[in-house]
Structure formats: C-alpha cells, structure tokens
Design a protein around this motif. Structure first.
Motif, PDB file in Angstrom:
ATOM      1  N   CYS A  28       0.829  -1.217   0.000  1.00 56.01           N
ATOM      2  CA  CYS A  28       0.000   0.000   0.000  1.00 56.01           C
ATOM      3  C   CYS A  28       0.858   1.261   0.000  1.00 56.01           C
ATOM      4  O   CYS A  28       1.580   1.517   0.969  1.00 56.01           O
ATOM      5  CB  CYS A  28      -0.920   0.016   1.216  1.00 56.01           C
ATOM      6  N   LYS A  29       0.751   2.042  -1.059  1.00 54.02           N
ATOM      7  CA  LYS A  29       1.456   3.309  -1.120  1.00 54.02           C
ATOM      8  C   LYS A  29       0.732   4.356  -0.280  1.00 54.02           C
ATOM      9  O   LYS A  29       1.340   5.063   0.515  1.00 54.02           O
ATOM     10  CB  LYS A  29       1.559   3.789  -2.571  1.00 54.02           C
ATOM     11  N   TYR A  30      -0.573   4.457  -0.456  1.00 55.13           N
ATOM     12  CA  TYR A  30      -1.411   5.344   0.344  1.00 55.13           C
ATOM     13  C   TYR A  30      -2.576   4.560   0.919  1.00 55.13           C
ATOM     14  O   TYR A  30      -3.087   3.629   0.279  1.00 55.13           O
ATOM     15  CB  TYR A  30      -1.983   6.494  -0.506  1.00 55.13           C
ATOM     16  N   MET A  31      -2.977   4.952   2.118  1.00 55.69           N
ATOM     17  CA  MET A  31      -4.228   4.473   2.681  1.00 55.69           C
ATOM     18  C   MET A  31      -5.210   5.637   2.606  1.00 55.69           C
ATOM     19  O   MET A  31      -4.951   6.715   3.139  1.00 55.69           O
ATOM     20  CB  MET A  31      -4.074   4.030   4.129  1.00 55.69           C
ATOM     21  N   VAL A  32      -6.327   5.425   1.917  1.00 59.86           N
ATOM     22  CA  VAL A  32      -7.351   6.458   1.764  1.00 59.86           C
ATOM     23  C   VAL A  32      -8.495   6.151   2.713  1.00 59.86           C
ATOM     24  O   VAL A  32      -9.059   5.053   2.687  1.00 59.86           O
ATOM     25  CB  VAL A  32      -7.879   6.513   0.318  1.00 59.86           C
ATOM     26  N   PHE A  33      -8.824   7.120   3.568  1.00 61.74           N
ATOM     27  CA  PHE A  33     -10.011   6.961   4.413  1.00 61.74           C
ATOM     28  C   PHE A  33     -11.031   8.013   4.013  1.00 61.74           C
ATOM     29  O   PHE A  33     -10.703   9.194   3.891  1.00 61.74           O
ATOM     30  CB  PHE A  33      -9.687   7.101   5.901  1.00 61.74           C
ATOM     31  N   PHE A  34     -12.267   7.565   3.788  1.00 70.39           N
ATOM     32  CA  PHE A  34     -13.324   8.481   3.371  1.00 70.39           C
ATOM     33  C   PHE A  34     -14.621   8.126   4.082  1.00 70.39           C
ATOM     34  O   PHE A  34     -14.875   6.973   4.422  1.00 70.39           O
ATOM     35  CB  PHE A  34     -13.522   8.418   1.849  1.00 70.39           C
ATOM     36  N   ASP A  35     -15.441   9.142   4.332  1.00 67.76           N
ATOM     37  CA  ASP A  35     -16.761   8.908   4.883  1.00 67.76           C
ATOM     38  C   ASP A  35     -17.595   8.131   3.869  1.00 67.76           C
ATOM     39  O   ASP A  35     -17.525   8.403   2.663  1.00 67.76           O
ATOM     40  CB  ASP A  35     -17.456  10.230   5.197  1.00 67.76           C
ATOM     41  N   ASP A  36     -18.408   7.217   4.355  1.00 64.96           N
ATOM     42  CA  ASP A  36     -19.187   6.394   3.420  1.00 64.96           C
ATOM     43  C   ASP A  36     -20.195   7.217   2.634  1.00 64.96           C
ATOM     44  O   ASP A  36     -20.615   6.824   1.548  1.00 64.96           O
ATOM     45  CB  ASP A  36     -19.910   5.271   4.170  1.00 64.96           C
ATOM     46  N   ASP A  37     -20.584   8.385   3.154  1.00 63.84           N
ATOM     47  CA  ASP A  37     -21.550   9.222   2.449  1.00 63.84           C
ATOM     48  C   ASP A  37     -20.882  10.387   1.733  1.00 63.84           C
ATOM     49  O   ASP A  37     -21.551  11.342   1.327  1.00 63.84           O
ATOM     50  CB  ASP A  37     -22.626   9.738   3.407  1.00 63.84           C
ATOM     51  N   ALA A  38     -19.569  10.339   1.581  1.00 62.22           N
ATOM     52  CA  ALA A  38     -18.849  11.374   0.833  1.00 62.22           C
ATOM     53  C   ALA A  38     -18.708  10.940  -0.618  1.00 62.22           C
ATOM     54  O   ALA A  38     -18.434   9.773  -0.897  1.00 62.22           O
ATOM     55  CB  ALA A  38     -17.474  11.606   1.443  1.00 62.22           C
ATOM     56  N   TYR A  39     -18.920  11.866  -1.536  1.00 62.90           N
ATOM     57  CA  TYR A  39     -18.705  11.522  -2.931  1.00 62.90           C
ATOM     58  C   TYR A  39     -17.599  12.382  -3.517  1.00 62.90           C
ATOM     59  O   TYR A  39     -17.240  13.416  -2.972  1.00 62.90           O
ATOM     60  CB  TYR A  39     -19.989  11.619  -3.750  1.00 62.90           C
ATOM     61  N   LEU A  40     -17.080  11.930  -4.646  1.00 62.20           N
ATOM     62  CA  LEU A  40     -15.933  12.563  -5.294  1.00 62.20           C
ATOM     63  C   LEU A  40     -16.321  12.919  -6.716  1.00 62.20           C
ATOM     64  O   LEU A  40     -16.874  12.084  -7.442  1.00 62.20           O
ATOM     65  CB  LEU A  40     -14.745  11.604  -5.285  1.00 62.20           C
ATOM     66  N   LEU A  41     -16.053  14.157  -7.125  1.00 61.40           N
ATOM     67  CA  LEU A  41     -16.389  14.606  -8.475  1.00 61.40           C
ATOM     68  C   LEU A  41     -15.252  15.457  -9.032  1.00 61.40           C
ATOM     69  O   LEU A  41     -14.483  16.045  -8.275  1.00 61.40           O
ATOM     70  CB  LEU A  41     -17.674  15.439  -8.465  1.00 61.40           C
ATOM     71  N   PRO A  42     -15.146  15.533 -10.363  1.00 63.54           N
ATOM     72  CA  PRO A  42     -14.143  16.422 -10.961  1.00 63.54           C
ATOM     73  C   PRO A  42     -14.495  17.869 -10.670  1.00 63.54           C
ATOM     74  O   PRO A  42     -15.669  18.227 -10.561  1.00 63.54           O
ATOM     75  CB  PRO A  42     -14.252  16.121 -12.461  1.00 63.54           C
ATOM     76  N   SER A  43     -13.497  18.726 -10.592  1.00 59.08           N
ATOM     77  CA  SER A  43     -13.747  20.122 -10.247  1.00 59.08           C
ATOM     78  C   SER A  43     -14.462  20.875 -11.353  1.00 59.08           C
ATOM     79  O   SER A  43     -15.058  21.919 -11.106  1.00 59.08           O
ATOM     80  CB  SER A  43     -12.427  20.823  -9.928  1.00 59.08           C
TER      81      SER A  43
END
Length: 318
Positions: free
Chosen positions: A103-118
């Motif tokens: 693992c290079k990075y461990m990503v932690f995110f909220d389950d209700d968070a979404y990701l979109l392009p700017s």
C-alpha cells in the motif's frame, strides 16, 4: 513552519502537488488501500463503485469497510462502536493484512462522501448527485484520483481533494489542516501520524476531529496537500443521537473542552502543552496556506510511531 526556500518558490504548482523532499517510493508500493466506516447498507454500493471504477486495475486497490449498525457479508462489524472505534478497526484490518506492504497510500473516506471532478458545473443536475447514485463523472473522478496517487511523482504525505464547502470557487491547489477530513490519502509511512484515533471522547466523535486538528496545527500545520482537480462533499451526520443537552459531552461546551483536554493530555502529552478553551470551540475550520510545511516535527513523529507500535502490539488501547 512553511518551507519558503527558493526551490519551493521556483517550482510550478504541478510539481508542488507531488514532490516532497527526498522521499523515494519503494518499488513494491503498487496499491491504494481504501477504508471506510458507515452503515451496512452502504457497503455493497461502495464495493460496486470500486469494481466498476477499477475494473481493469483490480490488483491496484483493496477496500476494507466497517459497518457500525449491523453485520454484512464482506465487511467488518464490531458491536456498539462509535466512529473513532470503527475507523480504527478498519485501519487495523488494513495494516495487519497481507497487502499492507504493497500500500502506497491508505485512503479513508466517509461512506456518504462523494468525489467529483472540479469542472462539474455546480448548477447542473450532475452536481446534485448524491453518493447513492453513482454516474460516469463519479467513476472518472475515482479513477483519476487513484491513478494520480499511484504515480511515482506523487509523494506528499497527506493528500485530499478540495472541500465543496470550504474551497468552493478556489481554483488553485493549497495546503491545509482542517477539523473534518472526509476524504484523505495518507502515505504508508505516515498512517501512524493519524491512527489510532483516540476514543477518550467516545461520547462525541467531533472531539476526535478537533483533537486531530490541534495535533496537526502543532506538528504539521497546513500539512494536507489539497488538489483542485477534484472536490468532495459529505452528505449527512448520523451520530448525534444525544438528547441530554445539559450533561452530555455532545452539547455542553465546558464538558467538551474538558474531555478534549483529557484526550490531548493522555494521548499526545509529550508534545504539549495543549490549551483547550471552551469559549472558542472549533466547529468546521481550516488553516490554509499556499506553500507546504517542512514536514511533521520529529518529536511528533517519534511519538506517533511509538503509539502506533504499541497499538499494533496490544499494549495501547486508544
């Protein structure tokens, strides 16, 4: 604590987003390890998102999920946990698992968070997308962010997308430390700087968020590189079921300050003192800079590595 030397000033922003001192990427770091904590009903949706987004690169990621409300097939579940305990459980599973060395990075995110392009127009229907309705732009954002993290030139210890709430309209990359990180990538050798989260304030998860901000400000101010190519937003808050406003840590400012002071003194005392003031209670707040910090202070890193080692050996219950 800003690194304002000539080398930094002469770099382009594209270089600043990735280059970080003399860190050399170990060749075996070929995966991004994703972790989340939330409702059991979210697990299958997020798992399906990853299966679609990374369909052609299945060997470059893994996903560990802790469900706080009930058991679910394929996820972790510990009874009667608060968010800090659930997140710690997911991280424990990751760092003690067979793929941790990859693992290079461990990503932690909220389950209700979404990701979109700017570039998504905030007046469009797409912008109003919720995390329950994944679309092509969502999948593209996850793939692009994933690929960026795996690039050899990407080495900053802490990386996040922009916050829809705090960076709205800011079209440049920045360096920040915020009270509530809903999506962030932590480099393999810096996971100990964040985890394990303290559970002293288990009655109120916000205590953990603010305590981590105090530690960031003392040890690595504005240490998170915020990439403006993507943004994230988190939808809801589902842990505020306390009704006793007079006597609960959730509502009473004096009790909250007292409990957080206890948390900081117990878990981070050697790098103190910390002075928590109940009259200046932080809700959402960010320290924003245009240049990166010089790195985690050595005293802080030594303490975090010791806490991490004791946690993994069973000597420390956070």
């Amino acid at each position: 604590n800003n690194n304002n030397n000539n080398n930094n000033n002469n770099r382009s922003r594209a270089d600043c987003d990735s280059d970080y001192h003399d860190y050399v990427l170990p060749k075996e770091k070929t995966m991004i390890c994703y972790n989340s904590n939330g409702e059991a009903s979210s697990y299958r949706r997020i798992k399906s998102r990853f299966e679609r987004a990374f369909n052609n690169t299945k060997d470059t990621y893994q996903f560990v999920y802790h469900a706080f409300d009930r058991p679910c097939e394929g996820c972790l579940h510990l009874n009667n946990t608060v968010p800090a305990e659930g997140r710690n459980a997911a991280v424990w599973k990751t760092v003690t698992g067979p793929n941790w060395h990859k693992c290079k990075y461990m990503v932690f995110f909220d389950d209700d968070a979404y990701l979109l392009p700017s570039f998504v127009n905030k007046t469009s229907t797409l912008y109003k997308t919720t995390p329950n309705s994944d679309d092509d732009q969502t999948f593209m954002a996850w793939r692009q962010m994933h690929d960026m993290l795996l690039q050899d030139k990407t080495t900053h210890p802490l990386i996040s997308p922009q916050s829809e709430q705090w960076d709205n309209g800011r079209g440049v990359d920045t360096y920040q430390s915020c009270v509530d990180e809903v999506w962030w990538a932590i480099r393999h050798d810096h996971v100990d700087f964040v985890y394990p989260l303290s559970t002293v304030g288990r009655q109120n998860f916000w205590l953990t968020n603010v305590a981590m901000w105090y530690v960031m400000e003392k040890c690595f101010p504005a240490g998170v590189y915020v990439n403006s190519r993507w943004y994230t937003k988190n939808e809801g808050h589902r842990y505020s079921g306390v009704v006793d406003k007079k006597n609960s840590v959730f509502w009473n400012l004096v009790l909250r300050a007292k409990k957080m002071q206890e948390m900081l003194d117990r878990d981070y005392g050697p790098i103190g003192p910390f002075n928590v003031n109940s009259k200046t209670w932080l809700e959402h707040s960010c320290n924003v800079k245009m240049q990166p910090s010089v790195g985690v202070h050595p005293r802080c890193k030594a303490l975090s590595e010791e806490r991490f080692r004791k946690w993994l050996s069973g000597e420390l219950i956070p």
